[in-house]
Design an enzyme around this catalytic site. Structure first.
Site, PDB file in Angstrom:
ATOM      1  N   HIS A  72     112.608 -61.563  36.795  1.00 38.05           N
ATOM      2  CA  HIS A  72     112.727 -62.357  37.953  1.00 38.05           C
ATOM      3  C   HIS A  72     113.866 -62.688  38.636  1.00 38.05           C
ATOM      4  O   HIS A  72     114.673 -62.847  37.901  1.00 38.05           O
ATOM      5  CB  HIS A  72     111.974 -63.731  37.244  1.00 38.05           C
ATOM      6  N   TYR A 200     108.432 -75.034  39.076  1.00 43.65           N
ATOM      7  CA  TYR A 200     108.460 -76.256  38.417  1.00 43.65           C
ATOM      8  C   TYR A 200     108.248 -77.331  39.448  1.00 43.65           C
ATOM      9  O   TYR A 200     108.738 -77.334  40.587  1.00 43.65           O
ATOM     10  CB  TYR A 200     109.984 -76.282  38.181  1.00 43.65           C
ATOM     11  N   PRO A 292     112.402 -78.158  26.912  1.00 46.18           N
ATOM     12  CA  PRO A 292     112.096 -76.718  27.256  1.00 46.18           C
ATOM     13  C   PRO A 292     112.322 -76.468  28.882  1.00 46.18           C
ATOM     14  O   PRO A 292     112.421 -75.552  29.379  1.00 46.18           O
ATOM     15  CB  PRO A 292     110.742 -76.474  26.849  1.00 46.18           C
ATOM     16  N   LYS A 296     116.236 -73.276  27.749  1.00 50.41           N
ATOM     17  CA  LYS A 296     117.278 -72.838  26.913  1.00 50.41           C
ATOM     18  C   LYS A 296     117.005 -72.663  25.225  1.00 50.41           C
ATOM     19  O   LYS A 296     118.089 -72.054  24.831  1.00 50.41           O
ATOM     20  CB  LYS A 296     118.384 -73.880  27.083  1.00 50.41           C
ATOM     21  N   TYR A 383     120.742 -71.476  34.855  1.00 47.02           N
ATOM     22  CA  TYR A 383     119.164 -70.983  34.423  1.00 47.02           C
ATOM     23  C   TYR A 383     119.470 -69.536  33.851  1.00 47.02           C
ATOM     24  O   TYR A 383     118.666 -69.160  33.067  1.00 47.02           O
ATOM     25  CB  TYR A 383     118.422 -71.009  35.837  1.00 47.02           C
TER      26      TYR A 383
HETATM   27  P1  FAS Z   1     112.300 -71.635  14.563  1.00 45.52           P
HETATM   28  O1  FAS Z   1     112.095 -72.960  14.539  1.00 45.52           O
HETATM   29  O2  FAS Z   1     111.656 -70.639  15.804  1.00 45.52           O
HETATM   30  O3  FAS Z   1     112.264 -70.785  13.335  1.00 45.52           O
HETATM   31  C1  FAS Z   1     112.737 -71.103  12.322  1.00 45.52           C
HETATM   32  C2  FAS Z   1     111.897 -70.544  10.925  1.00 45.52           C
HETATM   33  O4  FAS Z   1     112.546 -71.281   9.713  1.00 45.52           O
HETATM   34  C3  FAS Z   1     110.522 -70.944  10.983  1.00 45.52           C
HETATM   35  O5  FAS Z   1     109.794 -69.739  11.014  1.00 45.52           O
HETATM   36  C4  FAS Z   1     110.180 -71.847  10.062  1.00 45.52           C
HETATM   37  O6  FAS Z   1     109.004 -71.550   9.169  1.00 45.52           O
HETATM   38  C5  FAS Z   1     111.150 -71.287   8.905  1.00 45.52           C
HETATM   39  N1  FAS Z   1     111.844 -72.454   7.972  1.00 45.52           N
HETATM   40  C6  FAS Z   1     111.786 -73.868   8.228  1.00 45.52           C
HETATM   41  N2  FAS Z   1     112.088 -74.311   7.143  1.00 45.52           N
HETATM   42  C7  FAS Z   1     112.187 -73.299   6.063  1.00 45.52           C
HETATM   43  C8  FAS Z   1     112.510 -73.464   4.682  1.00 45.52           C
HETATM   44  N3  FAS Z   1     113.006 -74.607   4.068  1.00 45.52           N
HETATM   45  N4  FAS Z   1     112.743 -72.319   3.995  1.00 45.52           N
HETATM   46  C9  FAS Z   1     112.531 -71.261   4.724  1.00 45.52           C
HETATM   47  N5  FAS Z   1     111.955 -71.195   5.963  1.00 45.52           N
HETATM   48  C10 FAS Z   1     111.923 -72.226   6.720  1.00 45.52           C
HETATM   49  N6  FAS Z   1     112.326 -72.662  24.036  1.00 45.52           N
HETATM   50  C11 FAS Z   1     112.328 -72.143  25.302  1.00 45.52           C
HETATM   51  O7  FAS Z   1     113.412 -71.687  25.552  1.00 45.52           O
HETATM   52  N7  FAS Z   1     111.536 -72.407  26.077  1.00 45.52           N
HETATM   53  C12 FAS Z   1     110.132 -72.633  25.851  1.00 45.52           C
HETATM   54  O8  FAS Z   1     109.247 -72.979  26.584  1.00 45.52           O
HETATM   55  C13 FAS Z   1     109.962 -73.109  24.324  1.00 45.52           C
HETATM   56  N8  FAS Z   1     108.700 -74.125  24.077  1.00 45.52           N
HETATM   57  C14 FAS Z   1     108.750 -74.492  22.890  1.00 45.52           C
HETATM   58  C15 FAS Z   1     107.639 -75.025  22.269  1.00 45.52           C
HETATM   59  C16 FAS Z   1     107.521 -75.607  21.172  1.00 45.52           C
HETATM   60  C17 FAS Z   1     106.346 -76.305  20.401  1.00 45.52           C
HETATM   61  C18 FAS Z   1     108.568 -75.642  20.124  1.00 45.52           C
HETATM   62  C19 FAS Z   1     108.538 -76.184  18.691  1.00 45.52           C
HETATM   63  C20 FAS Z   1     109.868 -75.041  20.396  1.00 45.52           C
HETATM   64  C21 FAS Z   1     109.867 -74.305  21.673  1.00 45.52           C
HETATM   65  N9  FAS Z   1     111.001 -73.833  22.340  1.00 45.52           N
HETATM   66  C22 FAS Z   1     111.094 -73.326  23.600  1.00 45.52           C
HETATM   67  C23 FAS Z   1     112.336 -73.794  21.504  1.00 45.52           C
HETATM   68  C24 FAS Z   1     111.950 -72.480  20.698  1.00 45.52           C
HETATM   69  O9  FAS Z   1     111.793 -71.344  21.225  1.00 45.52           O
HETATM   70  C25 FAS Z   1     113.121 -72.426  19.798  1.00 45.52           C
HETATM   71  O10 FAS Z   1     114.317 -72.661  20.442  1.00 45.52           O
HETATM   72  C26 FAS Z   1     113.258 -71.129  18.834  1.00 45.52           C
HETATM   73  O11 FAS Z   1     112.073 -70.938  18.033  1.00 45.52           O
HETATM   74  C27 FAS Z   1     114.622 -71.255  18.116  1.00 45.52           C
HETATM   75  O12 FAS Z   1     114.327 -70.347  17.154  1.00 45.52           O
HETATM   76  P2  FAS Z   1     114.889 -70.422  15.696  1.00 45.52           P
HETATM   77  O13 FAS Z   1     116.318 -71.042  15.833  1.00 45.52           O
HETATM   78  O14 FAS Z   1     114.634 -69.136  15.040  1.00 45.52           O
HETATM   79  O15 FAS Z   1     113.986 -71.507  15.173  1.00 45.52           O
HETATM   80  C1  PHB Z   2     107.229 -70.606  29.259  1.00 47.86           C
HETATM   81  O1  PHB Z   2     106.903 -69.592  29.941  1.00 47.86           O
HETATM   82  O2  PHB Z   2     106.856 -71.185  28.347  1.00 47.86           O
HETATM   83  C2  PHB Z   2     108.264 -71.616  29.911  1.00 47.86           C
HETATM   84  C3  PHB Z   2     108.917 -71.062  30.973  1.00 47.86           C
HETATM   85  C4  PHB Z   2     110.308 -71.972  31.405  1.00 47.86           C
HETATM   86  C5  PHB Z   2     110.439 -73.028  30.787  1.00 47.86           C
HETATM   87  C6  PHB Z   2     109.713 -73.243  29.478  1.00 47.86           C
HETATM   88  C7  PHB Z   2     108.555 -72.782  29.211  1.00 47.86           C
HETATM   89  O3  PHB Z   2     111.471 -74.011  31.456  1.00 47.86           O
END
Ligand code: FAS
Ligand code: PHB
Length: 388
Positions: A72, A200, A292, A296, A383
């Site tokens: 994009h 947005y 989000p 980032k 961004y």
């Molecule tokens: P994660 O939380 O993804 O992974 C951690 C892993 O550790 C998980 O698989 C978990 O099961 C495991 N774990 C936890 N405790 C443990 C233990 N005691 N023993 C062993 N394993 C364990 N970011 C964006 O940039 N854009 C978005 O739109 C966006 N939407 C999101 C929506 C939601 C609902 C959430 C919760 C996050 C969102 N994020 C978004 C942020 C997300 O993408 C995180 O930044 C990303 O998953 C980070 O990755 P990890 O650091 O690997 O953490």
């Molecule tokens: C998404 O596509 O999930 C998304 C994209 C941009 C954002 C947050 C979420 O800032």
């Protein structure tokens, strides 16, 4: 069992770190609480920064992203029936890659399988030991039996609710937190995206975001009060509210359909310092959480992993100093992304305690982006991702 780097958590952070280290000949073991299907079932991020896409290519998992992902060149900021486009390429010469975190995770699992990497799923009661010695180890329970893994280093990649951050003594941690007074209700639908780029929207009824995964899979969000539950929202109610928050000029383009995923995510800004404690190194959500809005979260996880990977390779190559700078180096980039995420969240959402003055500040921020190439350049640089 013994390994060189024990990785707690098999989400994007843990998988990417394991993949990079294995390709450099460094042995890892990944301990993951959930099943692989559970991890792959998560619908999370959608936008990859320029640097994240590069790191995935370096890890040997960029082929499907480059084939199926969507580069994009810009995004839209909508307010007061106007659409301001920020042209990333014109402003800073970089793009973002729209490619879902779910696909990134799938590509990493496939690559790790091809390398015969060691992943242990379904672990319980993970405990980190002897972090301040040069012989740390991890114990965990699986299938009713206690296990121990000895290693040189432990990477805490277990997310916000994991055990790694809490393994650093509370008196040695400095934590910073801001809880936002709203959440995001997200819907995934097999419908064509609203526009060719993300929109947005700042609207008096609340924030909305029109994103996508590909030409037939769309991702939408609307700001909702913290008191709302996902069962309070029918698909029809969601589509009606989303359409109401979009400018009239594009609302008519919205194609609705049944939700294939619907969830509410809370919004918070959180940082825990330091990101290192002896032989333990924190990456990603284990150390920090961003709202989000700035896309980032996943991308900060990638830059943490890139820094830790560099430090570990240098260490095993004989440079005993390389890992000393990990925490400071990662935190410098984390705080700049924190700022951007907080700034865009504040600019685009309706806050319960905001009055007329704050509304005018939002309007002034958006008017500045509409009228100043320098403001758009600063937005675009943040961004698309500040340098690693
Ligand atoms: P994660 O939380 O993804 O992974 C951690 C892993 O550790 C998980 O698989 C978990 O099961 C495991 N774990 C936890 N405790 C443990 C233990 N005691 N023993 C062993 N394993 C364990 N970011 C964006 O940039 N854009 C978005 O739109 C966006 N939407 C999101 C929506 C939601 C609902 C959430 C919760 C996050 C969102 N994020 C978004 C942020 C997300 O993408 C995180 O930044 C990303 O998953 C980070 O990755 P990890 O650091 O690997 O953490
Ligand atoms: C998404 O596509 O999930 C998304 C994209 C941009 C954002 C947050 C979420 O800032």
């Amino acid at each position: 069992m013994r390994s060189q780097v024990i990785i707690i958590g098999g989400g994007p952070s843990g998988l990417l770190l394991s993949q990079l280290l294995n390709r450099a000949g460094i042995a890892t073991v990944v301990l993951e609480r959930q099943s692989r299907d559970h991890v792959l079932g998560r619908i999370r991020a959608g936008v990859l920064e320029h640097g994240t896409a590069q790191l995935l290519r370096q890890a040997g998992v960029g082929a499907r992203m480059d084939a199926e992902g969507h580069p994009h060149d810009g995004c839209y900021l909508a307010h007061d029936q106007q659409m301001v486009r920020v042209d990333f390429t014109e402003s800073c010469g970089r793009q973002v890659m729209v490619y879902g975190q779910t696909e990134v995770t799938r590509d990493l699992y496939d690559a790790q399988d091809a390398m015969g990497a060691t992943h242990i799923h379904g672990v319980r009661d993970v405990v980190l030991h002897d972090l301040l010695t040069d012989a740390p180890f991890v114990t965990y329970e699986k299938d009713g039996r206690q296990h121990r893994i000895d290693g040189d280093f432990i990477a805490g990649c277990d997310g916000f609710h994991g055990v790694s951050r809490a393994s650093i003594p509370a008196e040695s941690r400095r934590e910073y937190e801001k809880i936002y007074p709203f959440g995001w209700l997200g819907v995934l639908s097999r419908t064509p995206p609203l526009m060719e780029e993300l929109v947005y929207a700042n609207h008096p009824r609340g924030f909305a975001l029109a994103s996508m995964r590909n030409d037939t899979l769309s991702r939408y969000y609307i700001q909702v009060p913290l008191s709302h539950r996902v069962e309070d929202w029918s698909d029809d109610a969601f589509w009606t509210e989303l359409r109401a928050r979009l400018p009239d000029s594009v609302a008519g383009r919205l194609v609705t359909g049944p939700s294939i995923e619907k969830s509410i995510a809370p919004l918070r800004s959180f940082v825990s310092e330091p990101m290192r404690w002896g032989r333990l190194f924190l990456c990603g959500d284990a150390a920090h959480i961003v709202p989000p809005t700035g896309a980032k979260g996943l991308n900060l996880a990638a830059s943490d992993v890139g820094y830790l990977f560099e430090g570990l390779v240098a260490h095993y190559g004989g440079d005993g100093e390389a890992l000393e700078h990990y925490s400071d180096r990662a935190l410098r980039r984390v705080w700049k992304a924190m700022r951007f995420s907080w700034s865009v969240t504040t600019m685009m959402h309706r806050f319960p305690d905001h009055g007329p003055y704050e509304q005018r500040m939002q309007q002034a921020e958006l008017d500045l982006l509409a009228s100043s190439a320098a403001a758009r350049q600063a937005f675009a640089e943040n961004y698309t991702g500040l340098a690693f």
